[in-house]
Enzyme design. Structure first.
Site, mmCIF file in Angstrom:
data_model
loop_
_atom_site.group_PDB
_atom_site.id
_atom_site.type_symbol
_atom_site.label_atom_id
_atom_site.label_comp_id
_atom_site.label_asym_id
_atom_site.label_seq_id
_atom_site.Cartn_x
_atom_site.Cartn_y
_atom_site.Cartn_z
ATOM 1 N N HIS A 166 0.849 -1.182 0.000
ATOM 2 C CA HIS A 166 0.000 0.000 0.000
ATOM 3 C C HIS A 166 0.891 1.240 0.000
ATOM 4 O O HIS A 166 1.987 1.233 0.570
ATOM 5 C CB HIS A 166 -0.893 0.055 1.247
ATOM 6 C CG HIS A 166 -2.136 -0.763 1.169
ATOM 7 N ND1 HIS A 166 -2.658 -1.427 2.267
ATOM 8 C CD2 HIS A 166 -2.989 -1.023 0.154
ATOM 9 C CE1 HIS A 166 -3.762 -2.067 1.922
ATOM 10 N NE2 HIS A 166 -3.980 -1.833 0.639
ATOM 11 N N CYS A 260 -2.011 2.603 9.128
ATOM 12 C CA CYS A 260 -2.974 1.564 8.757
ATOM 13 C C CYS A 260 -4.114 1.455 9.762
ATOM 14 O O CYS A 260 -5.234 1.087 9.398
ATOM 15 C CB CYS A 260 -2.273 0.208 8.653
ATOM 16 S SG CYS A 260 -1.152 0.047 7.254
#
Length: 277
Positions: A166, A260
């Site tokens: 990511h 996250c």
């Protein structure tokens, strides 16, 4: 007066390594439940001490990665562009995320079923430009669709290292024109684009990138990270930022850290530094 940062988190009641969808995850190396709860609680307390409002998404048994709220959506003003997860193991999170956003006053926008988009994990504003990671989880076409939906410029960045799957694992905007990044996560073109478009691009050392140094949360002039990145903290202080470390190794086991575990509800384009006077 600046508005208080607003952050969405999900308690780690059901967090664990139940499957393997990135190189960090191994079912043979389980997270310690009590340790994860303490680390998550300490992170939440850190945000609250820094003046942030923390909203909670209820955990759901059988959805261990729901704790990683950054992937739930990308927030832009009152719009929540809902994630469409690539892996089936996470697709069950989507209706719970959508319900929360709808019940909390957001207008939910959805990607077509043929597109993959993993929210603020892959879409980060630096100033007025949306930098968008693709290949590992999100599609390049999805990122362009996001740009059309909200009317902003999108700069796609291909992520070439599976450990940095990511964008928020290898790139973190700190202020307009200022960001930290790990060069090894990007191809030559991506590195050049970042250098061209971000005036102050702070490189994270290869020895600290695996501690998820880039997976940071910015609240005002304070940058919150996992432990294990003292060189970055020294550099941040030299650039006028405060740096706070809090242990998050139980979540690194699943491929996540501070960023996250959070979603900015006041919008990825509205980090606290944009509202300061």
């Amino acid at each position: 007066m600046p508005t208080a940062p607003r952050i969405l988190m999900c308690p780690p009641d059901y967090y664990g390594i139940e499957y393997e969808i990135n190189p960090w995850m191994s079912r043979s190396r389980q997270a310690d439940r009590d340790g994860a709860i303490k680390q998550w609680s300490d992170l939440k307390s850190t945000f609250e001490r820094l003046g942030a409002q923390v909203d909670l998404l209820s955990p759901v048994n059988g959805l261990p990665d729901l704790v990683f709220t950054a992937n739930a959506a990308m927030i832009y003003r009152d719009q929540a562009i809902l994630a469409r997860f690539r892996h089936a193991q996470r697709q069950g999170e989507e209706p719970y995320n959508a319900t929360w956003f709808e019940q909390n006053g957001f207008h939910v926008l959805r990607m077509p079923d043929t597109h993959y988009f993993e929210g603020a994990g892959d879409a980060l504003f630096c100033g007025d430009t949306l930098f968008a990671g693709y290949r590992r989880r999100s599609d390049a076409r999805s990122q362009q669709e996001v740009g059309k939906l909200i009317g902003v410029r999108v700069i796609p960045l291909e992520l070439i290292d599976p450990y940095y799957y990511h964008l928020d694992t290898c790139f973190c905007p700190l202020a307009p024109g200022v960001a930290i990044y790990f060069p090894g996560a990007f191809d030559e073109y991506g590195q050049k684009v970042l250098k061209d478009l971000v005036g102050q691009l702070i490189e994270v050392d290869a020895s600290e990138a695996p501690s998820f140094a880039c997976n940071a949360v910015v609240i005002g002039r304070t940058v919150v990270t996992n432990i294990g990145c003292p060189r970055l903290h020294e550099t941040l202080r030299a650039h006028g930022f405060d740096a706070v470390a809090t242990p998050l190794d139980e979540f690194v086991k699943a491929g996540g850290s501070a960023k996250c575990l959070t979603l900015r509800l006041d919008g990825e384009e509205a980090a606290a530094w944009k509202t300061e006077t």
